[in-house]
Design an enzyme around this catalytic site. Structure first.
Site, PDB file in Angstrom:
ATOM      1  CE1 TYR A  47       0.164   1.923   3.976  1.00  0.00           C
ATOM      2  CE2 TYR A  47       0.769  -0.260   4.746  1.00  0.00           C
ATOM      3  CZ  TYR A  47       0.813   0.914   5.149  1.00  0.00           C
ATOM      4  OH  TYR A  47       1.362   1.429   6.201  1.00  0.00           O
ATOM      5  CB  CYS A  48       1.682   3.908  -1.633  1.00  0.00           C
ATOM      6  SG  CYS A  48       0.704   3.698  -3.299  1.00  0.00           S
ATOM      7  CB  THR A  49      -0.045   8.351  -0.509  1.00  0.00           C
ATOM      8  OG1 THR A  49       1.102   8.516   0.219  1.00  0.00           O
ATOM      9  CG2 THR A  49      -1.022   9.663  -0.312  1.00  0.00           C
TER      10      THR A  49
END
Length: 339
Positions: A197-199
């Protein structure tokens, strides 16, 4: 019309604060083949400038990556403009969770080699072979019911102020460093369920493709990243698995997801998750600072910078001569450790 800004930052910021309407902060990305990035960039700049859009957009042969603010009354026209572009038709727009509308004050669209600097030189790497999307509900179900490894594909300063419960940090300053590090950290767990996951989704989507390329089997990535997850979890009354603040790359420097404060002021060690840039124009180090330390150090990261910042402007300019521009808005863990 000129295809770039010609007005000073001071005047642009003043205009922003005098606007009588609201703005909506949005991010979106799409991996797609763009044959002529410069021509695409120029046409897009013309269209968005006319709609009063501000923000930062990167265009490359591999696609587009955008963080912008749109006048609320032009939102429909903006969306229609994007949807007229074949590979952006119907694209998901990530609307900011915690937004004051002051995230950007100018429109900048730049052509780059890649929309995410990844350091990948292997010609057999294929972005089309990527992990499976997980929406908010599917993400919660998977982490609750199966043996799953959650991997945070953001930088150390992003992870520090907020992350998913149980997420693994890949400690680095850049995404290009993280990709081989993630493979090495998980090399003995290639058969496990792995969620990246990331922003907003752009980095974890590429990371999921890289992990599959490296021989991992069950790789997933969070659809729309933290922003989309939070919006969907709140609208669907799902438990929020993310704790703290989501770092964002605009003037806000963060959006509050939960009330949890999981990080500490880098100067006094008290609970705090407010990112700032050192006020000394020869430093601009990104660090976490509480209100008490902001007062004590005059918004600077150290006594040295405070002393410099309080000098007459002419003396400050003289001291800055010869300083590499790379130190401006510096986020490196090594430099931050001096705070």
């Amino acid at each position: 019309m000129a295809l770039h800004n010609r007005v000073s930052a001071t005047e642009l910021k003043q205009r922003l604060h005098e606007e009588p309407f609201k703005r909506v902060t949005i991010s979106f990305y799409q991996y797609a083949k763009i044959e002529d990035p410069q021509a695409f960039r120029d046409a897009l700049y013309t269209s968005l400038f006319e709609l009063g859009v501000f923000g930062r957009i990167y265009v490359a042969n591999e696609g587009i990556n955008a963080q912008i603010s749109v006048p609320e009354h032009h939102f429909d026209a903006f969306r229609d403009t994007l949807y007229k572009i074949d590979f952006l038709n119907g694209i998901r727009l990530n609307v900011a969770v915690d937004d004051d509308g002051k995230s950007f004050y100018v429109l900048k669209i730049k052509v780059r080699e890649k929309i995410v600097a990844d350091g990948i030189e292997d010609p057999t790497f294929d972005m089309a072979v990527k992990g499976k999307y997980l929406n908010a509900e599917a993400f919660n179900d998977m982490v609750d019911t199966t043996e799953t490894i959650i991997v945070d594909m953001r930088n150390h300063y992003e992870y520090e102020v907020g992350h998913f419960e149980g997420a693994i940090e890949v400690p680095s300053d850049t995404f290009r460093e993280q990709l081989p590090m993630a493979v090495d950290m998980l090399k003995d767990q290639k058969d496990k369920n792995i969620i990246m996951y990331c922003t907003g989704g752009i980095r974890c989507e590429k990371a999921s493709a890289y992990m599959l390329h490296a021989g991992f089997q069950n790789v997933y990535h969070l659809e729309g990243g933290i922003i989309e997850y939070t919006n969907k979890a709140k609208s669907q009354n799902l438990p929020l698995k993310f704790k703290g603040k989501n770092f964002v790359f605009d003037d806000r420097l963060g959006e509050r997801i939960t009330d949890d404060i999981i990080s500490l002021c880098h100067q006094c060690g008290q609970p705090c998750d407010t990112h700032v840039n050192c006020a000394n124009d020869g430093c601009h180090l990104l660090f976490i600072q509480c209100e008490a330390c902001a007062t004590k150090y005059n918004d600077c990261c150290s006594d040295e910078c405070k002393t410099t910042h309080e000098l007459p402007l002419e003396q400050q300019a003289e001291l800055r001569k010869g300083i590499e521009k790379g130190l401006m808005f510096n986020k490196s863990r090594r430099r931050r450790n001096r705070v």
